[in-house]
Scaffold this motif. Structure first.
Motif, PDB file in Angstrom:
ATOM      1  N   VAL A 280     -10.713   3.953  23.440  1.00 25.96           N
ATOM      2  CA  VAL A 280      -9.831   2.791  23.557  1.00 25.96           C
ATOM      3  C   VAL A 280     -10.724   1.556  23.649  1.00 25.96           C
ATOM      4  CG1 VAL A 280      -7.821   3.890  24.553  1.00 25.96           C
ATOM      5  CG2 VAL A 280      -9.735   3.257  26.021  1.00 25.96           C
ATOM      6  N   THR A 282     -12.091  -0.709  25.321  1.00 23.07           N
ATOM      7  CA  THR A 282     -12.488  -1.296  26.604  1.00 23.07           C
ATOM      8  C   THR A 282     -13.698  -2.187  26.374  1.00 23.07           C
ATOM      9  OG1 THR A 282     -13.985   0.515  27.053  1.00 23.07           O
ATOM     10  CG2 THR A 282     -11.745   0.739  27.896  1.00 23.07           C
ATOM     11  N   GLU A 283     -14.025  -2.968  27.377  1.00 21.10           N
ATOM     12  CA  GLU A 283     -15.180  -3.869  27.264  1.00 21.10           C
ATOM     13  C   GLU A 283     -16.449  -3.077  26.975  1.00 21.10           C
ATOM     14  OE1 GLU A 283     -17.021  -7.395  30.013  1.00 21.10           O
ATOM     15  OE2 GLU A 283     -14.964  -6.758  30.367  1.00 21.10           O
ATOM     16  N   LYS A 284     -16.572  -1.931  27.677  1.00 22.18           N
ATOM     17  CA  LYS A 284     -17.776  -1.123  27.541  1.00 22.18           C
ATOM     18  C   LYS A 284     -17.911  -0.570  26.122  1.00 22.18           C
ATOM     19  CE  LYS A 284     -19.886   2.821  29.655  1.00 22.18           C
ATOM     20  NZ  LYS A 284     -19.478   4.109  30.200  1.00 22.18           N
ATOM     21  N   ASN A 285     -16.782  -0.043  25.592  1.00 25.77           N
ATOM     22  CA  ASN A 285     -16.826   0.545  24.254  1.00 25.77           C
ATOM     23  C   ASN A 285     -17.109  -0.521  23.200  1.00 25.77           C
ATOM     24  OD1 ASN A 285     -16.389   3.123  25.120  1.00 25.77           O
ATOM     25  ND2 ASN A 285     -14.146   2.955  24.971  1.00 25.77           N
TER      26      ASN A 285
END
Lengths: 379, 456
Positions: A280, A282-285
Motif C-alpha cells: 500500500v 505508505t510513506e515508507k514504501n
C-alpha cells in the motif's frame, strides 16, 4: 666549577629504638623537611615522623571502579550494540556472564593504577639522580643502619644548629650531602648520533620484522596449510566426475531460497490481469520506491517519468510514463515490464527484489498522478 | 629436637638473631658468586627437558595437532590437563604472598619471594597449553577483543574467554606484586655491588629507591592493597578455570562444587611444589636459618588441610551423583572409580587423600626426606586428578556410540616433559639473577629489628 650546593645533613643510628627517638625529637624541634632512611619499614615510624596516613586507598578505589565500569560498558557496547550475536539463547546484554571479566578488569586496573600512582606520582620515580644516591650514608642505610637527614631547604635549617642537634641525638657519621653538579648541569642529548642511530635501527628492525611476519611468514609452510588445502573449489577442474566440473549441478528443478522464478515470462497481459500490488502507498514504501526509481529508472525515463533524461537522442528515445497507455496499465503490467524488460529496456530482476519492484510501481503511480491529477485530489 | 618446640608462643621467624648485614650476605651470595658445577649439571638436565618439549612443539606445529592423542570425544587431552595443573601450581605463590600477608603470618617472609617467582613461571608454563591447544597459536591474538578486520568481537559469555582474562590478569598482577617487592632489594643490591654493569641494571630496576620512610609508608599501603586484590584474584582464577568444566553439561563436570574444589586442589598442589623446591634451595644456598624447619612444618599443615578438603570433594561428588538421582551423573562416577580409567583414579586417591594423612604425625611433618616424598606424591596425585576429571568424563559421555579410549602419544609426553623443563630452567636462572628471599622483609622480622617501644 662553582661552589657545591648543600642538599642536607645526615646522621646514622645503630638501633631501631634510637631512630624512633631521633625522629620524634626532629619533629619536636620543628623540622618539616627531614627524612628517615631505614633498610626496612620500622613499626611506629609514620607516627614518630608525624606523617599523614597514605591516601593510596583512594587511588585504588578510583582505578578499580573505573576498571569495573569500563569493562561493563565495553562488553555491553561490543556484545549488545556494535555486533549483537545470540549465544545460547541468552540476551545480548547478559549481565551475570559479564561479572567474571568485570572482576578481572577491576583487579587489573586497580593493581596497575595504584602501583603507578605510588611510583610515578607520589614518589616521582624513576629518580636515580637524587643527591643521596652513591653516598656512604645510602650504602649504610640500605643494609643495616638507620639514618636521619635534615634538608637544607627546611625553613628552620641552620648548618651549625643542625650539627648541634645531631650531636644531641648521639648520631654517628654526621655528614653533609651535596648535589652532584654534573647531574645538575647535564642536558639531555636528543641529537646524539648514537641515539638517532639507535632510533633508526629500531625503526628498521621493527618495520622489517613486521613486514616479514605479516607478508611473508604467514604464506610459508606450515602457516599456509589452511589456505591451500587438498580440496576442490568451485571453479576448479575435477578428474573425478565425467563432466570435469568441480562443482556439481543441483537436482533438476531446484529453486534457491528467495529466488522463486517469475510466473509469466512471456504473458504480459495475463501478468497485468493476475498480479496485484501487495504493497500500500505508505510513506515508507513510497520512499523505497523513489530511491529505487531514482537509481534504476531515472537515467532513461527522467527524474519525473517524462522520458526526458540526457540519454534522449542517443538511443531509441525512452518513452514517457505519463502516456495514456502506461497510465491505463495495471500495476501488474508495469511489474512485468520491470521484471522482463521491453524493447531495449533490460530486465531489472537482478537489481531489484520483488518488494522493491512493487514499491517502484507505487512510486511510478504517484508520479503519474502528479501530472494528471484528478479534481478530487485538490480537496 | 622436635620435642623441644614450644607451640604456646609465637616462634622467631628467623633463627638465631643474625646481624642484618649477614642476611644481605647470605641472600646476595648466589648473585655475586660464579655458578658451580652442580648448578650447570642441574641446568643441563632442565634445558635438555626443555629441548624435548621444543622438539615436541616443533613437530606439532609442523604436522599439526594430529600428533597428539586427542580424539573425537576426548578433545581436551593432555594440553588442558597440563594447563590446569600448572595454573594450580601457581596458586601457592599468591596464597603465600597475599593471603598469608593479610593474616599477618610472619613465617611467609622467608618463602614469599620464591613462591611468587614460582607463580609467575608456573603461569607462563601454563599459558603455553591453551595457546597450542587452539591448533594455530600464531593466531592467538584473536582471543583479545580488539577491532579486527572481521569487525567481530569475542564471545564474552564463554568461560574460555573468561580464562583469557583471568589468567592474563593473574600473570600481570603477580608480576607487579613480585616487582614491587623487589624494588627495595634492587636498591640494596645497587648500593652493594662494585660491578659497573650490574650497578646500572640494579639502578634502573630500583627506580632510585631511597629506603625513605616517607616512601615506606605508602609502600606498605600499596602492599596491603595489592594483597587485598590478589586474594580474591587467586580464588577467582581457579574458579574460572573450573568454570571451563562446570559451565558445560558433561556428566562429572556440571557440578557446583567445582570452584572451591579446584581452588583447594590448586593450593594443595602448589604448596607441595613450593615445599619440594624450597627443600633444595635452603640446603644449597644455606638458608636453613631463614627458611626454617618451622616454616616447612607449617606448609605441611596446609598441605594436610587442603588435602583433606580435596578428599572431601571426592567423596561429595559421589554423594551428590547418587543423591541427585541423575543416571548419567551416577554412571560417570562409577565409571571413574571402576571403569577403564580406574587405574588413574586410584593413583589420584592414594596420592592425594591417603599420603598427606602422614602429616598428622609431628615427626613426619618435621622430617625432610619423608615430607619431600609425600609432596612428590601429592604433585603426582594432583596431576592425575586433572587427568581423571578431563579424560574420564569426555571419553564416556551421554552417547555410547561416541565413546572412545584416550591414549596420549609420545609427542604429548614430550611436551609435558618440556613444560617441567621450562619451569625448572626459569627457576634455576631466577636463583642466580635475583634475590630468592626478600631481603627487606626478612630483616624486618629478625628478632630485635623492630623498636621495643620501651619509653612508651
Amino acid at each position: 666549577m662553582s661552589e657545591k650546593i648543600l642538599h642536607s645533613y645526615s646522621g646514622i643510628f645503630d638501633t631501631p629504638d634510637e631512630i624512633i627517638h631521633a625522629a620524634e625529637k626532629t619533629v619536636e624541634a620543628g623540622y618539616t623537611k627531614f627524612d628517615v632512611n631505614t633498610p626496612y619499614p620500622i613499626h611506629g615510624m609514620p607516627k614518630a615522623m608525624n606523617l599523614e596516613p597514605s591516601k593510596l586507598g583512594y587511588a585504588a578505589l578510583v582505578f578499580g571502579l573505573s576498571g569495573t565500569l569500563t569493562a561493563l560498558f565495553v562488553m555491553y557496547w561490543m556484545a549488545a550494540i556494535d555486533y549483537p550475536i545470540t549465544v545460547g539463547g541468552k540476551p545480548f546484554f547478559a549481565f551475570p556472564k559479564y561479572i567474571p571479566i568485570m572482576f578481572e578488569v577491576t583487579v587489573l586496573a586497580a593493581a596497575i593504577g595504584t602501583v603507578s600512582t605510588m611510583l610515578f606520582f607520589f614518589f616521582k620515580f624513576p629518580n636515580n639522580a637524587h643527591p643521596l644516591h652513591d653516598t656512604s650514608y645510602m650504602k649504610k642505610v640500605s643494609s643495616d643502619k638507620y639514618g636521619l637527614i635534615i634538608q637544607a631547604d627546611d625553613p628552620k635549617f641552620n648548618e651549625d644548629e643542625v650539627k648541634v642537634f645531631f650531636a644531641s641525638l648521639h648520631a654517628k657519621d654526621v655528614e653533609p650531602v651535596y648535589y652532584d653538579m654534573e647531574d645538575i648541569n647535564a642536558s639531555p642529548k636528543i641529537y646524539d648520533k648514537k641515539f638517532i642511530g639507535g632510533l633508526a635501527l629500531t625503526f628498521i628492525l621493527v618495520s622489517g620484522i613486521t613486514y616479514f611476519t605479516l607478508n611473508k611468514l604467514m604464506f610459508m609452510v606450515p602457516f599456509n596449510w589452511m589456505m591451500y588445502q587438498d580440496k576442490l573449489t568451485v571453479q576448479e577442474k575435477s578428474s573425478v566426475f565425467p563432466d570435469e566440473f568441480g562443482v556439481r549441478a543441483p537436482v533438476a528443478g531446484t529453486v534457491a531460497r528467495g529466488f522463486m522464478p517469475y510466473e509469466f515470462p512471456n504473458e504480459p497481459e495475463l501478468a497485468g490481469e493476475v498480479l496485484l500490488n501487495p504493497l500500500v502507498p505508505t510513506e515508507k514504501n513510497l520512499a523505497l520506491g523513489k530511491k529505487k526509481y531514482d537509481t534504476y529508472c531515472s537515467p532513461c525515463h527522467g527524474d519525473f517519468g517524462d522520458g526526458d533524461s540526457r540519454l534522449r537522442g542517443q538511443f531509441p528515445n525512452p518513452p514517457s510514463l505519463h502516456s495514456e497507455k502506461v497510465r491505463n496499465w495495471s500495476d501488474g503490467r508495469i511489474f512485468h515490464v520491470i521484471t522482463m524488460g521491453q524493447n531495449i529496456m533490460p530486465s531489472y530482476s537482478s537489481q531489484l527484489t520483488r518488494e522493491e519492484k512493487w514499491a517502484t510501481v507505487l512510486y511510478v503511480r504517484a508520479l503519474e498522478r502528479s501530472k494528471n491529477a484528478k479534481e478530487s485530489d485538490l480537496k | 629436637m622436635s620435642s623441644t618446640i614450644d607451640y604456646s608462643q609465637e616462634l622467631s621467624v628467623v633463627e638465631g638473631k643474625p646481624p642484618l648485614r649477614s642476611i644481605d650476605d647470605a641472600i646476595i651470595k648466589p648473585l655475586d658468586s660464579k655458578p658451580d658445577k652442580k648448578y650447570y649439571m642441574a641446568l643441563a638436565v632442565t634445558i635438555s627437558m626443555l629441548g624435548i618439549g621444543v622438539i615436541g612443539l616443533a613437530l606439532s606445529f609442523y604436522y599439526g595437532t594430529g600428533l597428539w592423542g586427542n580424539n573425537n570425544p576426548v578433545g581436551w587431552g593432555f594440553p588442558i590437563v597440563n594447563f590446569v595443573f600448572w595454573v594450580g601450581i601457581g596458586h601457592a605463590g599468591t596464597l603465600i604472598s597475599a593471603i598469608l600477608f593479610l593474616f599477618r603470618q610472619k613465617w611467609r617472609t622467608g618463602i614469599a619471594r620464591f613462591a611468587e617467582g614460582m607463580t609467575i613461571f608456573a603461569v607462563m608454563t601454563a599459558m603455553i597449553f591453551p595457546a597450542i591447544h587452539v591448533g594455530r597459536p600464531w593466531l592467538a591474538g584473536y582471543l583479545m577483543p580488539y577491532p579486527n578486520q572481521h569487525s567481530l568481537w569475542v564471545n564474552f559469555t564463554s568461560p574460555l574467554l573468561w580464562d583469557v582474562f583471568a589468567v592474563s590478569t593473574y600473570f600481570t598482577v603477580s608480576l607487579i606484586f613480585w616487582y614491587v617487592g623487589l624494588i627495595p632489594d634492587f636498591a640494596t643490591l645497587r648500593d652493594r655491588t662494585s660491578n659497573k654493569i650490574k650497578k646500572i641494571i640494579y639502578s634502573v630496576f630500583s627506580l632510585g629507591w631511597r629506603h625513605s620512610n616517607r616512601h615506606w609508608q605508602h609502600y606498605e599501603m600499596v602492599y596491603l592493597i595489592l594483597a587485598g586484590f590478589a586474594t580474591p584474584l587467586v580464588l577467582s582464577v581457579h574458579t574460572i578455570v573450573s568454570f571451563d568444566f562446570a559451565v558445560s553439561i558433561i556428566p562429572g563436570w556440571h557440578t557446583t562444587i567445582f570452584p572451591p574444589y579446584f581452588v583447594a586442589g590448586a593450593v594443595f598442589s602448589g604448596f607441595a611444589m613450593v615445599q619440594n623446591v624450597l627443600i633444595f634451595i635452603r640446603k644449597i644456598f644455606n638458608y636453613e636459618h631463614i627458611i626454617t624447619l618451622d616454616t616447612l612444618e607449617k606448609m605441611n599443615k596446609i598441605i594436610l588441610l587442603t588435602g583433606m578438603l580435596v578428599g572431601y570433594a571426592y567423596g561429595m561428588e559421589f554423594f551428590i551423583a547418587w543423591y541427585s538421582g541423575v543416571q548419567p551423573e551416577q554412571f560417570a562416577f562409577v565409571n571413574r572409580a571402576f571403569g577403564p580409567y580406574a587405574w588413574a583414579y586410584w593413583i589420584m586417591v592414594s596420592c592425594n587423600v591417603i599420603s598427606p594423612q602422614l602429616f598428622w604425625f609431628k615427626k613426619i611433618r618435621r622430617s625432610i626426606p619423608v615430607m619431600f616424598v609425600v609432596a612428590v606424591f601429592v604433585n603426582v596425585g594432583m596431576w592425575f586428578e586433572r587427568f581423571v576429571i578431563t579424560v574420564t568424563s569426555l571419553s564416556r559421555d551421554f552417547l555410547p556410540s561416541s565413546w572412545a579410549y584416550y591414549t596420549p602419544t609420545l609427542t604429548d609426553f614430550a611436551i609435558l616433559i618440556g613444560s617441567f623443563g621450562l619451569f625448572f630452567t626459569l627457576l634455576l636462572l631466577f636463583t642466580k639473577t635475583l634475590p630468592v628471599v626478600s631481603i627487606a622483609e626478612v630483616k624486618a622480622v629478625v628478632d630485635g629489628a623492630q623498636p621495643s617501644h620501651k619509653d612508651h
